[in-house]
Structure formats: C-alpha cells, structure tokens
Design an enzyme around this catalytic site. Structure first.
Site, PDB file in Angstrom:
ATOM      1  N   SER A 165     -11.489  -0.220   3.510  1.00  0.00           N
ATOM      2  CA  SER A 165     -10.600  -0.573   4.620  1.00  0.00           C
ATOM      3  C   SER A 165      -9.948   0.686   5.186  1.00  0.00           C
ATOM      4  O   SER A 165      -9.240   1.394   4.471  1.00  0.00           O
ATOM      5  CB  SER A 165      -9.519  -1.546   4.146  1.00  0.00           C
ATOM      6  OG  SER A 165     -10.106  -2.729   3.663  1.00  0.00           O
TER       7      SER A 165
ATOM      8  N   ARG B  42       0.834  -1.202   0.000  1.00  0.00           N
ATOM      9  CA  ARG B  42       0.000   0.000   0.000  1.00  0.00           C
ATOM     10  C   ARG B  42       0.868   1.252   0.000  1.00  0.00           C
ATOM     11  O   ARG B  42       0.579   2.235   0.678  1.00  0.00           O
ATOM     12  CB  ARG B  42      -0.963   0.022   1.194  1.00  0.00           C
ATOM     13  CG  ARG B  42      -1.876  -1.175   1.295  1.00  0.00           C
ATOM     14  CD  ARG B  42      -2.841  -1.263   0.104  1.00  0.00           C
ATOM     15  NE  ARG B  42      -3.612  -2.502   0.189  1.00  0.00           N
ATOM     16  CZ  ARG B  42      -3.235  -3.658  -0.356  1.00  0.00           C
ATOM     17  NH1 ARG B  42      -2.109  -3.731  -1.055  1.00  0.00           N
ATOM     18  NH2 ARG B  42      -3.955  -4.738  -0.241  1.00  0.00           N
TER      19      ARG B  42
ATOM     20  N   GLU C  33      -4.945   3.493   6.639  1.00  0.00           N
ATOM     21  CA  GLU C  33      -4.756   3.439   5.189  1.00  0.00           C
ATOM     22  C   GLU C  33      -5.351   4.682   4.529  1.00  0.00           C
ATOM     23  O   GLU C  33      -4.905   5.144   3.487  1.00  0.00           O
ATOM     24  CB  GLU C  33      -5.426   2.181   4.625  1.00  0.00           C
ATOM     25  CG  GLU C  33      -5.157   1.932   3.167  1.00  0.00           C
ATOM     26  CD  GLU C  33      -5.632   0.555   2.717  1.00  0.00           C
ATOM     27  OE1 GLU C  33      -6.029   0.452   1.543  1.00  0.00           O
ATOM     28  OE2 GLU C  33      -5.607  -0.383   3.512  1.00  0.00           O
TER      29      GLU C  33
END
Length: 338
Positions: free
Chosen positions: A238, A164, A334
């Site tokens: 998420s 990520r 995130e």
C-alpha cells in the site's frame, strides 16, 4: 569484524526494485554488530539509513552515506500466565514470525499474515490489516540510541502508537535502532473475521468455526489475489494511508459520493478506503511509462521493470492531486521517500 562495503547496489534491498547505490553498506547480524557500528568513526562521518526489508521505502536517488541493514535473526517464546510472550530479532521476516506463531497455536497476529517487511519495522509503522494493528499485541522492544549506543527498552506507553504511526516516526525519528520486538499473544484465540472479505471467504470454504490457521490462510489468499509479488513486479504494498477524516468532512464527501467506502475510526472519525478513492479517479491498473497502479488494487504503485524513484514519486503526486480535486481529501504517502 564488520564487513563494510563501498558503492553497494541497493536494488536487491528494496522491494520497489529501484536501482540506486549507497556509498557504504553494512549488514547487522547481532546486537554486538550494531554496537560496533554505532561506536565506529564511519557512522559519525556519514549520513545514516537504517534498512529492514526495504518494503516501505522509495529511493529517488543514490544514498550518499552509510546504509545499516538490520538482519538480526531468532524467535523465542515463554509462557507468562495465560499469555505467550514471543520475542523476535529485528531482522526476522514478518511473515515468518506469523507462520511460527500460527504453527505453535499462538494467537493474535494471524490477521497480519503476508504483510511485507521485517519485525524491526513493525512497531515503527504500527503495521495493521484486517481489523488488527501491531499495537494490539505489542509488549516491548529493545532499541539502541544512535548517538550514545545505549540500550533502551520501550514499553507500550513509550511508543505513542497511532494509525500507521509511533514515537519512532515523530519525537524519536532517526534516533533509535530496534534490535528485537516482544509480543503478548495467547493460546485462547479471539477470532476476528469482521474486516474485509474474511467472513465471506470462510463461508465460501464452508468453515463455520475457524482456527487461527484458517484465518491466516484466508488472509494470505486475499492478499495474494489483490497484491503483486515483489519478487516478480516491484512494489511496496500500500503506497498511501487510508485517510481519516472528521464526521463533518465525511458528510460532505458522502453527499457528493453516496457510495464512498468507509469504516469507523477512533474518536468518532471516519476512515476512507484510499484504494476506492484512487480507483474512482480512473487510476486502477493504468500504466504510465515504467510505473502505474496494480491491476487488482489501485492503492499499490508498481515498477514495471525500469522505473526510477522519481518517476514513481511524480505519478503518486498526480494521484494525490486528482483525489483531492475530486473528493476534497488529501492522501498521505505511507511509503518513506528517500
């Protein structure tokens, strides 16, 4: 002529549906639009925020500056040996690109079905799901340097992809705006069913030899069952990354929590399931004021109607603290906080 709007509501432009305003707002439909903005006096005088689908951001206050909404359209493909090079404008909805590729038999991103957001954000975040990451199919992207308005092509090595993560979130953060992305796909599919509940669902459906369309459909069904639709309840998918820890750290966690959900990660490390950690702390499906976690997936924070960004942020802080206290593991958001 660019249409620069003042005091623009950003509620329709973030999937958390947080009600905030921007001083200035402009929508970009072409590379020429972007070059015009980058050469304008307005961009030199204002704080800048580049916005794609708004699916990975949490606004905690009004944005005092210029929001540049990237909406560059278009998908094209060319054959290159045994590969298919697919290029999409940065404003293309990611799942529209997946549908285009599946329909045309171009394999490689079917496991990434139904991920929210736009194509332009995909290399920044190195999006991933169900055993596949963007870096696995990335060829290159076109981007413009904000300070000079010069065009640059980034290849795979330039992007420094991580979990990520990419160069656009680190050394070059806030320095470039992506206008298109090219992907190296194939007509010879290597079906990946090893992650999550994909194989289980295929078995349930009686599909012994799945196609990429089968994989895309199953992944979409799994995601719909687990994740809320942003059009009906505000969320950004998420909210936390799955933490990656050393083997020594994992052994400590496992000794105290033998059932901890985990997966192998590069360099001999272990990836823990953040949703499982959060659920074990009692957060799954709870409501706190106007925010909370989704009933089917504790990893997703939601806006039940009138939550402020500050309210969501404070709730996420509580989750981070409780997970750390119980497992000794530090969760990382995130979602970008603004």
């Amino acid at each position: 002529m660019l249409d620069v709007q003042k005091n623009k509501s950003l509620k329709p432009y973030n999937t958390f549906s947080i009600s905030v305003d921007a001083n200035y707002f402009v929508e970009i439909l072409s590379e020429q639009d972007l070059k015009d903005v980058l050469k304008s006096e307005l961009i030199k005088q204002q704080n800048l925020l580049v916005l794609g689908g708004g699916s990975n951001v949490l606004f905690t206050k009004d944005f005092n500056g210029l929001v540049v909404k990237i909406s560059i359209p278009g998908i094209s493909s060319v054959e290159e040996g045994d590969d298919i090079i697919v290029t999409a404008g940065a404003g293309v909805v990611w799942n529209d690109l997946v549908k285009y590729c599946v329909l045309n038999g171009f394999a490689g991103i079917e496991n990434l079905s139904l991920i929210p957001g736009t194509v332009g954000a995909s290399p920044i975040q190195n999006i991933g799901a169900y055993g596949v990451e963007l870096k696995d199919v990335f060829k290159s992207c076109v981007a413009y340097e904000i300070t000079t308005s010069e065009k640059r092509i980034f290849n795979f090595e330039d992007c420094h992809f991580g979990y990520r993560d990419s160069v656009f979130k680190n050394e070059l953060k806030g320095q470039y705006i992506i206008t298109s992305v090219s992907f190296r796909l194939t007509k010879s599919a290597k079906i990946n069913t090893q992650y999550g509940a994909i194989q289980e669902e295929l078995n349930r459906k009686g599909i012994a030899v799945p196609t990429i369309a089968d994989i895309s459909n199953v992944v979409s069904e799994i995601r719909v069952a687990k994740l809320p639709d942003p059009s009906t309840i505000g969320n950004a998918g998420s909210f936390f990354k799955n933490p990656v820890i050393t083997w020594v750290e994992f052994e400590k966690v496992k000794s105290e929590h033998p059932n901890v959900v985990h997966y192998p990660a590069p360099d001999g490390k272990i990836k823990l399931a953040a949703g499982w950690l959060i659920e074990q702390c009692g957060f799954k499906g709870i409501v706190v004021g106007q925010t909370g976690t989704w009933k089917n997936q504790a990893l997703v924070l939601v806006n039940h109607g009138a939550a402020t960004g500050t309210e969501v942020y404070s709730f996420s802080e509580q989750i981070i603290n409780d997970v750390n206290a119980k497992f000794g593991v530090q969760l990382e958001r995130e979602v970008n906080i603004l």
